[in-house]
Motif scaffolding. Structure first.
Motif, PDB file in Angstrom:
ATOM      1  N   ARG A   1       0.770  -1.056   0.069  1.00  0.00           N
ATOM      2  CA  ARG A   1      -0.160   0.128   0.150  1.00  0.00           C
ATOM      3  C   ARG A   1       0.866   1.454  -0.055  1.00  0.00           C
ATOM      4  O   ARG A   1       0.480   2.222  -0.359  1.00  0.00           O
ATOM      5  CB  ARG A   1      -0.939  -0.072   1.203  1.00  0.00           C
ATOM      6  CG  ARG A   1      -1.780  -1.337   1.253  1.00  0.00           C
ATOM      7  CD  ARG A   1      -2.802  -1.103   2.088  1.00  0.00           C
ATOM      8  NE  ARG A   1      -3.774  -0.199   2.094  1.00  0.00           N
ATOM      9  CZ  ARG A   1      -5.222  -0.244   2.166  1.00  0.00           C
ATOM     10  NH1 ARG A   1      -5.564  -1.350   2.892  1.00  0.00           N
ATOM     11  NH2 ARG A   1      -6.007   0.909   2.079  1.00  0.00           N
TER      12      ARG A   1
ATOM     13  N   GLY B   1       1.843   1.624  -3.581  1.00  0.00           N
ATOM     14  CA  GLY B   1       0.847   2.077  -4.343  1.00  0.00           C
ATOM     15  C   GLY B   1       0.294   3.417  -4.053  1.00  0.00           C
ATOM     16  O   GLY B   1      -0.389   4.093  -4.780  1.00  0.00           O
TER      17      GLY B   1
ATOM     18  N   GLN C   1      -1.211   4.488  -1.254  1.00  0.00           N
ATOM     19  CA  GLN C   1      -2.490   4.704  -0.436  1.00  0.00           C
ATOM     20  C   GLN C   1      -2.139   4.957   0.935  1.00  0.00           C
ATOM     21  O   GLN C   1      -2.737   5.579   1.629  1.00  0.00           O
ATOM     22  CB  GLN C   1      -3.200   3.255  -0.463  1.00  0.00           C
ATOM     23  CG  GLN C   1      -3.719   2.900  -1.741  1.00  0.00           C
ATOM     24  CD  GLN C   1      -4.515   1.856  -1.681  1.00  0.00           C
ATOM     25  OE1 GLN C   1      -4.209   0.623  -1.202  1.00  0.00           O
ATOM     26  NE2 GLN C   1      -5.731   1.870  -2.176  1.00  0.00           N
TER      27      GLN C   1
ATOM     28  N   PHE D   1      -2.624   8.962  -9.846  1.00  0.00           N
ATOM     29  CA  PHE D   1      -3.645   8.185 -10.393  1.00  0.00           C
ATOM     30  C   PHE D   1      -3.036   7.939 -11.883  1.00  0.00           C
ATOM     31  O   PHE D   1      -3.318   6.607 -12.477  1.00  0.00           O
ATOM     32  CB  PHE D   1      -4.879   9.123 -10.586  1.00  0.00           C
ATOM     33  CG  PHE D   1      -5.769   8.771  -9.543  1.00  0.00           C
ATOM     34  CD1 PHE D   1      -5.353   8.629  -8.186  1.00  0.00           C
ATOM     35  CD2 PHE D   1      -7.172   8.775  -9.665  1.00  0.00           C
ATOM     36  CE1 PHE D   1      -6.267   8.524  -7.249  1.00  0.00           C
ATOM     37  CE2 PHE D   1      -8.123   8.410  -8.603  1.00  0.00           C
ATOM     38  CZ  PHE D   1      -7.691   8.458  -7.499  1.00  0.00           C
TER      39      PHE D   1
ATOM     40  N   ARG E   1      -0.812   5.184 -11.064  1.00  0.00           N
ATOM     41  CA  ARG E   1      -1.376   3.823 -11.016  1.00  0.00           C
ATOM     42  C   ARG E   1      -2.043   3.221 -12.162  1.00  0.00           C
ATOM     43  O   ARG E   1      -2.328   1.835 -12.080  1.00  0.00           O
ATOM     44  CB  ARG E   1      -2.519   4.181  -9.718  1.00  0.00           C
ATOM     45  CG  ARG E   1      -2.224   4.303  -8.308  1.00  0.00           C
ATOM     46  CD  ARG E   1      -3.213   4.528  -7.428  1.00  0.00           C
ATOM     47  NE  ARG E   1      -2.721   5.030  -6.134  1.00  0.00           N
ATOM     48  CZ  ARG E   1      -3.515   5.378  -5.221  1.00  0.00           C
ATOM     49  NH1 ARG E   1      -4.935   5.678  -5.743  1.00  0.00           N
ATOM     50  NH2 ARG E   1      -3.220   5.672  -4.118  1.00  0.00           N
TER      51      ARG E   1
ATOM     52  N   MET F   1       0.132   0.630 -12.974  1.00  0.00           N
ATOM     53  CA  MET F   1       0.593  -0.337 -11.923  1.00  0.00           C
ATOM     54  C   MET F   1      -0.858  -1.295 -11.651  1.00  0.00           C
ATOM     55  O   MET F   1      -1.803  -0.590 -11.442  1.00  0.00           O
ATOM     56  CB  MET F   1       0.670   0.143 -10.596  1.00  0.00           C
ATOM     57  CG  MET F   1       1.771   0.878 -10.307  1.00  0.00           C
ATOM     58  SD  MET F   1       2.146   1.128  -8.559  1.00  0.00           S
ATOM     59  CE  MET F   1       2.311   2.693  -8.285  1.00  0.00           C
TER      60      MET F   1
ATOM     61  N   MET G   1      -2.709  -4.283  -9.416  1.00  0.00           N
ATOM     62  CA  MET G   1      -2.558  -4.874  -8.000  1.00  0.00           C
ATOM     63  C   MET G   1      -3.559  -5.944  -7.843  1.00  0.00           C
ATOM     64  O   MET G   1      -4.735  -5.718  -8.068  1.00  0.00           O
ATOM     65  CB  MET G   1      -2.624  -3.596  -6.786  1.00  0.00           C
ATOM     66  CG  MET G   1      -2.524  -4.313  -5.576  1.00  0.00           C
ATOM     67  SD  MET G   1      -1.895  -2.932  -4.328  1.00  0.00           S
ATOM     68  CE  MET G   1      -2.153  -3.959  -2.884  1.00  0.00           C
TER      69      MET G   1
ATOM     70  N   PHE H   1      -5.212  -8.183  -5.138  1.00  0.00           N
ATOM     71  CA  PHE H   1      -5.487  -8.259  -3.611  1.00  0.00           C
ATOM     72  C   PHE H   1      -5.649  -9.572  -3.246  1.00  0.00           C
ATOM     73  O   PHE H   1      -6.025 -10.524  -4.017  1.00  0.00           O
ATOM     74  CB  PHE H   1      -6.880  -7.334  -3.403  1.00  0.00           C
ATOM     75  CG  PHE H   1      -6.377  -5.838  -3.263  1.00  0.00           C
ATOM     76  CD1 PHE H   1      -6.213  -4.987  -2.081  1.00  0.00           C
ATOM     77  CD2 PHE H   1      -6.618  -5.014  -4.394  1.00  0.00           C
ATOM     78  CE1 PHE H   1      -5.915  -3.655  -2.117  1.00  0.00           C
ATOM     79  CE2 PHE H   1      -6.290  -3.792  -4.418  1.00  0.00           C
ATOM     80  CZ  PHE H   1      -5.822  -3.117  -3.234  1.00  0.00           C
ATOM     81  N   GLN H   2      -5.583  -9.716  -1.729  1.00  0.00           N
ATOM     82  CA  GLN H   2      -5.538 -10.903  -1.237  1.00  0.00           C
ATOM     83  C   GLN H   2      -6.963 -11.674  -1.513  1.00  0.00           C
ATOM     84  O   GLN H   2      -7.104 -12.739  -1.718  1.00  0.00           O
ATOM     85  CB  GLN H   2      -5.118 -10.949   0.441  1.00  0.00           C
ATOM     86  CG  GLN H   2      -5.112 -12.085   0.910  1.00  0.00           C
ATOM     87  CD  GLN H   2      -4.497 -11.749   2.474  1.00  0.00           C
ATOM     88  OE1 GLN H   2      -3.792 -10.709   2.563  1.00  0.00           O
ATOM     89  NE2 GLN H   2      -4.095 -12.661   3.262  1.00  0.00           N
ATOM     90  N   SER H   3      -7.883 -10.619  -1.319  1.00  0.00           N
ATOM     91  CA  SER H   3      -9.268 -11.255  -1.570  1.00  0.00           C
ATOM     92  C   SER H   3      -9.729 -11.169  -2.804  1.00  0.00           C
ATOM     93  O   SER H   3     -10.966 -11.551  -3.052  1.00  0.00           O
ATOM     94  CB  SER H   3     -10.188 -10.427  -0.657  1.00  0.00           C
ATOM     95  OG  SER H   3     -10.243  -9.277  -1.093  1.00  0.00           O
TER      96      SER H   3
ATOM     97  N   ALA I   1     -10.788  -8.556  -4.385  1.00  0.00           N
ATOM     98  CA  ALA I   1     -11.244  -7.395  -4.480  1.00  0.00           C
ATOM     99  C   ALA I   1     -12.224  -7.444  -5.649  1.00  0.00           C
ATOM    100  O   ALA I   1     -12.214  -6.042  -6.400  1.00  0.00           O
ATOM    101  CB  ALA I   1     -10.351  -6.199  -4.342  1.00  0.00           C
TER     102      ALA I   1
ATOM    103  N   LEU J   1       1.718  -5.578  -8.591  1.00  0.00           N
ATOM    104  CA  LEU J   1       1.746  -5.948  -6.926  1.00  0.00           C
ATOM    105  C   LEU J   1       0.878  -7.156  -6.746  1.00  0.00           C
ATOM    106  O   LEU J   1      -0.364  -6.990  -7.055  1.00  0.00           O
ATOM    107  CB  LEU J   1       1.619  -4.771  -6.475  1.00  0.00           C
ATOM    108  CG  LEU J   1       2.116  -3.482  -6.812  1.00  0.00           C
ATOM    109  CD1 LEU J   1       1.905  -2.390  -6.006  1.00  0.00           C
ATOM    110  CD2 LEU J   1       3.781  -3.693  -6.568  1.00  0.00           C
TER     111      LEU J   1
ATOM    112  N   ASP K   1      -0.396  -9.397  -3.749  1.00  0.00           N
ATOM    113  CA  ASP K   1      -0.715  -9.370  -2.235  1.00  0.00           C
ATOM    114  C   ASP K   1      -1.106 -10.869  -1.894  1.00  0.00           C
ATOM    115  O   ASP K   1      -2.226 -11.173  -2.029  1.00  0.00           O
ATOM    116  CB  ASP K   1      -1.651  -8.280  -1.809  1.00  0.00           C
ATOM    117  CG  ASP K   1      -1.707  -8.327  -0.182  1.00  0.00           C
ATOM    118  OD1 ASP K   1      -0.709  -9.125   0.305  1.00  0.00           O
ATOM    119  OD2 ASP K   1      -2.611  -7.515   0.342  1.00  0.00           O
TER     120      ASP K   1
END
Lengths: 171, 260, 263
Positions: C44, C47, C49, C73, C76, C79, C81, C83-85, C87, C159, C161
């Motif tokens: 994060r 990125g 955040q 922005f 980004r 980039m 990303m 996410f673990q879930s 998202a 990225l 996670d």
């Protein structure tokens, strides 16, 4: 956005329904059609006593609403109430010697101003004044006058004194 | 003693922090509103979930509230032989107070809580963070359309509530209790003022719409991103927005109807 | 991309205390460490955040935390990303999820978007699933869709996670292969944050091991395998006790039992 047609139709109906409801409130529930204000002309009237008259109270002729009370003020020169009436521009033929009286609608209703046409050939216009006015009837004064007149008649009829006693608690 | 003061100070600071954050949040959301207007589809989708889905509960409640007003008003007025004024009583209570207030309370319970839960869950499942990493501002993409939709839906819902309420009162008064139909409407029209009553009612409902939606989206966006946090935030939305609606109603009523 | 002297504190707790990383273009770099070392926080920070308390993160010559919101922005968009879930946006279908960044950032015609989306989905092997909703996907499929979405705008860096956490061995194998394949075919720079030693070592070109807010070991997987650091050895081989104690710091056990310590 998979049901997008349904969504759009639903939203369309919702907005239409909401606007229809607003329209109904404006047209059917309120008095939009009767008088919208602002596009009329103003005349003033002086009263000894306006009783419970309030702003926005109706102004009628022959029972038909022709305007409303715009403002109520107190004139500390003449010690009179100065009432400004907003008359709808549709009615331009109100004689200058018309009488303005404050009446009560029903026993418990609100007070309004009734105009009674005079015989003059000249008509009221913006800034005009109604010279002939009749104040509101105040209940206490009425009762007081009644008692006074009864007392002045003297004890010649027994019913009279009875009536006076009966009226006293009503005060 | 020192400990109590310290805790008091901390609570106070937290309160002001949240208050400030809430207002900054509102500012950012408002900045995003013009963009939403240019993307009409997003707005339509949200008006659906915020407004249309609240419609049934508002319609049903409106009819019943109107019917109860008709019944109660009749019982009181008939003692004064003034049952012709039933239309006035029903319409004024609805347009001035019950329409905006009850519709706002229902709106907070139905749409506000759903908004909070939805945004809170999006936060908990990293959807908001994901959007941010895709260079999409969630305040503009997620919050602003919902805010605008709530703001637009609320006055419509309140108007619908009042309108069906009047019809409900009319049904009970004229249909069941035998009040004269003409008197019902004509008295209503004579006494209900477009500017004083209806417009002020609409203004109330707009204010309530802004406040309830604001609280709802802020609580969702500010929720602790766990299932417990989202649950708490949802409860807070309903409680806070109901209190805000009732409190503001008093203030607005005092401002609007107290000038005579 | 370089990270220099990065410090970050969450309240009182220091999470990073002077972390230096160099991530080479076109390579797969892994950042490993036990749970709770703030690996996600690191992503994060990269990125943009979160804002570090000290130090800089430079991506493609730009200092991430000095950029204006608009520039950030812009960066980004290049980039991705994961996410673990995953998202994924739960109210959109798989297709719309992958199309989301395209629709948000480009004015491409719908036919072109369809083309691109199906291409990206094909790359992760889920073209057939484009009509499903995210809740109908398994965890592994969800991550692959999220991966397709992350590469939708053809980024230069992705990225990841914890891409392997909680996946069955087959899914893990698929993901491992996908990450490597995408990295090489799309000329990406990949940064993987993970604590799955085996899978990560299999695809990483270079590994950093983090602990206690510092880099405690770095090198290629083979070099790290021969490390002399007892800490890195414990982590890589998964030994229960070592420099990282099994016990959470606690007062003397006997004293605690006898009620001497505070509860």
């Amino acid at each position: 956005m998979f049901h997008s047609k349904t969504v759009e139709i639903g939203v369309g109906l919702f907005v239409a329904l909401g606007l229809a409801a607003l329209f109904m409130l404006a047209m059917k529930v309120s008095n939009l059609s009767a008088f919208s204000g602002g596009d009329g002309y103003q005349v003033t009237a002086r009263f000894q006593n306006i009783g419970g008259l309030k702003e926005r109270a109706p102004v009628t002729m022959s029972g038909v609403r022709v305007g409303r009370v715009k403002s109520i003020d107190f004139d500390d020169q003449s010690y009179q109430a100065l009432v400004t009436l907003d008359i709808d521009s549709r009615w331009t033929r109100i004689p200058t010697d018309s009488t303005a009286s404050i009446f009560t609608a029903g026993l418990l209703g609100e007070q309004y101003i009734a105009l009674e046409a005079g015989g003059e050939e000249q008509f009221l216009a913006e800034g005009g004044e109604l010279k002939l006015t009749q104040s509101a009837l105040v209940l206490e004064q009425l009762v007081g006058q009644f008692l006074f007149s009864k007392a002045a008649e003297g004890p010649k009829a027994p019913e009279g004194s009875k009536g006076g006693e009966a009226a006293a608690p009503a005060r | 003693m020192i400990e109590v003061l310290r805790r008091l100070g901390r609570t106070g600071l937290q309160f002001f922090e949240r208050l400030g954050r809430g207002h900054l949040f509102l500012g950012y959301v408002l900045l995003g509103v013009p963009e939403v207007l240019s993307r009409f589809r997003l707005l339509v989708a949200q008006v659906w979930s915020v407004g249309v889905l609240s419609l049934v509960i508002v319609l049903v409640s409106g009819v019943f509230v109107g019917m109860v007003l008709g019944l109660q008003g009749y019982n009181t007025l008939v003692d004064f032989n003034a049952e012709e004024s039933l239309g006035v009583v029903v319409a004024l209570s609805l347009v001035r107070e019950l329409g905006p207030v009850v519709a706002a309370l229902l709106f907070a319970g139905r749409a506000g809580s759903a908004l909070t839960a939805e945004i809170g869950l999006m936060k908990a499942t990293e959807q908001l963070a994901g959007m941010e990493m895709m260079a999409v501002d969630p305040l503009r993409r997620v919050v602003a359309p919902r805010f605008l939709a709530g703001l637009l839906s609320m006055p419509l819902l309140a108007a619908i509530f009042s309108a069906v309420g009047v019809l409900g009162g009319w049904f009970v008064g004229v249909g069941l209790l035998g009040v004269d139909d003409g008197a019902f409407w004509s008295q209503m029209q004579a006494k209900v003022d477009l500017h004083d009553d209806i417009l002020n009612g609409v203004i109330k409902s707009v204010v309530f719409g802004i406040v309830v939606t604001w609280i709802a989206v802020f609580e969702g966006y500010d929720a602790v991103p766990t299932s417990e946090g989202v649950g708490r935030a949802t409860t807070r939305t309903v409680v806070h927005s109901s209190l805000a609606v009732l409190g503001l109603d008093f203030v607005l009523t005092a401002l609007m109807f107290n000038d005579i | 991309m370089t990270v220099r002297g990065l410090c970050f504190a969450h309240g009182e707790r220091k999470i990073f205390d002077g972390v230096d990383l160099r991530i080479a273009r076109g390579k797969v770099t892994a950042i490993m460490g036990p749970s709770g070392t703030g690996k996600t926080t690191l992503l994060r920070l990269i990125g943009g955040q979160l804002r570090p308390t000290a130090g800089t993160v430079t991506v493609d010559g730009q200092d991430v935390h000095q950029l204006s919101r608009e520039k950030l922005f812009q960066l980004r968009k290049r980039m991705g990303m994961l996410f673990q879930s995953g998202a994924l946006l739960t109210d959109l279908s798989v297709f719309d999820n992958v199309a989301f960044p395209l629709r948000e950032h480009t004015d491409l015609p719908e036919s072109m978007i369809r083309h691109l989306v199906l291409m990206k989905l094909e790359a992760v092997g889920l073209r057939g699933a484009h009509g499903l909703m995210p809740r109908e996907l398994s965890g592994g499929m969800g991550r692959r869709v999220a991966l397709a979405r992350a590469i939708a705008l053809d980024p230069m860096m992705i990225l990841y996670d914890e891409p392997f956490t909680g996946q069955d061995p087959i899914t893990m194998g698929v993901l491992v292969q996908l990450i490597r394949k995408l990295n090489d075919s799309l000329k990406l720079t990949s940064v993987i944050v993970s604590h799955d030693v085996k899978e990560t070592s299999a695809i990483a070109d270079y590994i950093y091991v983090l602990s206690g807010g510092k880099v405690v070991g770095e090198g290629s997987p083979e070099a790290l395998g021969r490390t002399s650091s007892p800490w890195v050895r414990q982590f890589l081989q998964g030994l229960p006790d070592g420099p990282v104690p099994f016990h959470y710091p606690a007062p003397d056990f006997l004293g605690d039992l006898l009620g001497g310590g505070s509860p």
